[in-house]
Design a protein around this motif. Structure first.
Motif, mmCIF file in Angstrom:
data_model
loop_
_atom_site.group_PDB
_atom_site.id
_atom_site.type_symbol
_atom_site.label_atom_id
_atom_site.label_comp_id
_atom_site.label_asym_id
_atom_site.label_seq_id
_atom_site.Cartn_x
_atom_site.Cartn_y
_atom_site.Cartn_z
ATOM 1 N N ARG A 180 0.826 -1.202 0.000
ATOM 2 C CA ARG A 180 0.000 0.000 0.000
ATOM 3 C C ARG A 180 0.860 1.252 0.000
ATOM 4 N N SER A 181 1.896 1.272 0.810
ATOM 5 C CA SER A 181 2.797 2.427 0.850
ATOM 6 C C SER A 181 3.515 2.612 -0.483
ATOM 7 N N VAL A 182 3.938 1.504 -1.093
ATOM 8 C CA VAL A 182 4.695 1.584 -2.349
ATOM 9 C C VAL A 182 3.832 2.120 -3.477
ATOM 10 N N TRP A 183 2.629 1.545 -3.652
ATOM 11 C CA TRP A 183 1.842 2.005 -4.788
ATOM 12 C C TRP A 183 1.304 3.415 -4.575
ATOM 13 N N MET A 184 0.995 3.776 -3.330
ATOM 14 C CA MET A 184 0.545 5.146 -3.084
ATOM 15 C C MET A 184 1.667 6.140 -3.353
ATOM 16 N N ALA A 185 2.884 5.826 -2.899
ATOM 17 C CA ALA A 185 4.022 6.710 -3.161
ATOM 18 C C ALA A 185 4.328 6.780 -4.654
ATOM 19 N N GLY A 186 4.198 5.645 -5.355
ATOM 20 C CA GLY A 186 4.446 5.649 -6.791
ATOM 21 C C GLY A 186 3.448 6.493 -7.559
ATOM 22 N N VAL A 187 2.172 6.373 -7.206
ATOM 23 C CA VAL A 187 1.143 7.174 -7.882
ATOM 24 C C VAL A 187 1.331 8.659 -7.574
ATOM 25 N N ALA A 188 1.621 8.981 -6.310
ATOM 26 C CA ALA A 188 1.836 10.386 -5.945
ATOM 27 C C ALA A 188 3.054 10.954 -6.656
ATOM 28 N N PRO B 235 -10.184 8.847 1.716
ATOM 29 C CA PRO B 235 -8.950 9.324 2.345
ATOM 30 C C PRO B 235 -7.680 8.880 1.627
ATOM 31 N N THR B 236 -7.713 7.726 0.948
ATOM 32 C CA THR B 236 -6.527 7.282 0.209
ATOM 33 C C THR B 236 -6.233 8.225 -0.940
ATOM 34 N N ILE B 237 -7.281 8.587 -1.692
ATOM 35 C CA ILE B 237 -7.088 9.545 -2.792
ATOM 36 C C ILE B 237 -6.634 10.894 -2.244
ATOM 37 N N ARG B 238 -7.205 11.288 -1.115
ATOM 38 C CA ARG B 238 -6.802 12.566 -0.512
ATOM 39 C C ARG B 238 -5.333 12.541 -0.109
ATOM 40 N N CYS B 239 -4.865 11.439 0.461
ATOM 41 C CA CYS B 239 -3.457 11.326 0.854
ATOM 42 C C CYS B 239 -2.536 11.432 -0.366
#
Length: 496
Positions: free
Chosen positions: A56-64, A120-124
């Protein structure tokens, strides 16, 4: 005291800071982890929950990271067309204002600007991207000034603007885009404050819990290894690519104003990323009474927080002097500081506990100096970067003349390089101070009875739903970031 002696004193403080804030804690952390002779609570492996949180941390950081690079392109092109940053004071102020404001403040602001049902995931992810895009704009903008602009103008003679950009200019920027991506991913994959402010559970938020709830360092060191490996890999890639980008000769193209459309897009991006969340935050505040109450109740904590952060900023600036004074060894120290800078804050704090939680260092560990050392450890990479810049930016003929006159490398650094780059080191001090005031996970691990760090007070208000006080204290953090913006502008004007 002569200038050379003063420079040597500052460099000495910088070396002591590297030893006390990075080398000693890291060594003790490793030795104590091995010496305890125990296994992690969940064994030498990773549970399915841990792997899920890591993913979860990896894909969120990658998308951001991807989103930040894409939305930064208009500002990057404007920076590349301006020739020098000092020619675009408004652009610099916008970039610095967005970047130096604590990202968790943006998270609180967007929570209040968006409807309650917003994911909240999209917001982050959006907060990360809207906070980090200035880093990409600066890096890709440098590439546009060096290679992209020339390729675009040559291709546009026989093709449309879009075809010229995607067919010729963008491919010439791939190293700068990859450099920006590596830097952003390394910063975001272990970032704690924004997911926590968004109410999300990611790997970094769980890591702080693991570190806080166990007396065995293995319980924080072992689960931190995947995030550390990802962050260090990002730093290594950035270091490798960055060297080639620095060596690439800049093209001497006169500055020209950017197209109206690009300027408008960059302005909209600034409004959306900086103004909208702050306006959203202000709408939910309690007015002047909340601000006066916050100052009355937490004035001492705010003053102590700023004072300790200032001390950390001084130590970080001294690290920059040490790096600039130390030649190749300084480059190695800079690389170590950069790698240590992407270590999760919980692990940095745990290293401080392992190194200083003993009777012989009680005067440090039981009072505010441990917080200053911890913050200097977290942001020593800022001083390291600004310590490397003088060697890249110093006028070459002055250095050559000094060496011809028989000056040693140390004399050249103290009498030529550092005086010319004094403003950069002041900028490192201001930036490190602004970042230190808002640091969360590391200061959580080394809290002392002397005072309550204001960033931790804000998180307490967040958990207790004391919204008016949270808003007031958050705006004090915004005010604390203003000096870093002003100093950045002053440094650029001074270099011009």
């Amino acid at each position: 005291m002569t200038r050379t002696a003063m420079t040597l004193v500052l460099a000495g403080v910088g070396w002591l800071t590297v030893a006390a804030a990075i080398a000693w804690p890291a060594t003790v952390l490793i030795v104590s982890t091995v010496g305890q002779g125990v296994s992690p609570q969940d064994g030498f492996g990773f549970s399915s929950r841990q792997m899920l949180l890591l993913w979860r941390s990896v894909w969120m950081a990658g998308v951001a990271t991807t989103l930040a690079i894409v939305i930064s392109l208009p500002a990057a092109i404007l920076i590349g067309r301006s020739g020098r940053l000092c020619h675009s004071a408004f652009v610099v102020a916008a970039l610095a204002g967005v970047l130096f404001c604590p990202p968790m403040v943006y998270a609180f602001g967007w929570e209040r600007a968006l409807p309650l049902w917003f994911d909240p995931t999209i917001r982050c992810i959006a907060v990360w991207a809207l906070w980090a895009w200035p880093i990409s704009a600066l890096i890709v903008g440098a590439g546009w000034a060096r290679t992209g602009r020339r390729s675009f103008e040559a291709a546009s003679l026989s093709a449309g603007n879009l075809s010229a950009f995607f067919g010729a200019a963008f491919p010439s920027l791939w190293r700068y885009v990859l450099l920006a991506g590596a830097v952003l991913f390394a910063l975001l994959v272990g970032e704690y404050s924004v997911p926590h402010a968004c109410g999300l559970i990611v790997y970094s938020t769980e890591l702080l819990g693991w570190a806080s709830n166990s007396a065995n360092t293995i319980d924080s060191v072992w689960p931190a290894l995947p995030v550390v490996a990802l962050g260090v890999a990002g730093v290594a890639i950035a270091w490798r690519i960055g060297g080639g980008c620095i060596d690439e000769a800049a093209v001497d193209v006169p500055a020209s104003p950017g197209p109206v459309g690009l300027t408008a897009l960059a302005g909209v991006l600034f409004v959306v990323s900086w103004m909208v969340p702050l306006v959203g935050l202000a709408k939910r505040g309690g007015g002047g009474e909340a601000f006066s109450t916050a100052l009355e109740v937490y004035g001492r904590d705010m003053g102590m927080s700023l004072g300790v952060a200032t001390m950390a900023g001084i130590l970080v600036a001294c690290v920059g002097v040490a790096v600039a004074m130390s030649g190749r060894i300084g480059g190695m120290i800079a690389m170590i500081a950069l790698a240590w800078g992407v270590v999760p804050g919980a692990l940095t704090g745990d290293a401080m506990v392992a190194a200083y939680n003993r009777a012989s260092t009680g005067l440090i560990y039981d009072h505010w100096p441990i917080v200053a050392i911890c913050l200097a450890s977290r942001f020593a990479w800022v001083g390291a970067i600004f310590g490397l810049l003088p060697r890249m930016m110093t006028v070459p003929h002055l250095v050559s003349q000094a060496q011809t006159d028989g000056a040693s490398e140390r004399a050249v650094a103290s009498l030529v390089t550092i005086p010319l780059a004094a403003g950069l080191l002041v900028c490192a001090f201001a930036i490190a101070t602004a970042l230190s005031v808002a640091e969360l996970p590391a200061t959580t691990m080394v809290r002392v009875p002397d005072y309550n760090p204001i960033a931790l007070v804000i998180i307490e208000k967040f958990h207790r739903f004391e919204e008016q006080m949270l808003v007031a204290l958050s705006f004090y953090l915004v005010v604390a970031s203003v000096p870093a913006v002003l100093v950045s502008l002053w440094v650029l004007r001074r270099r011009e």
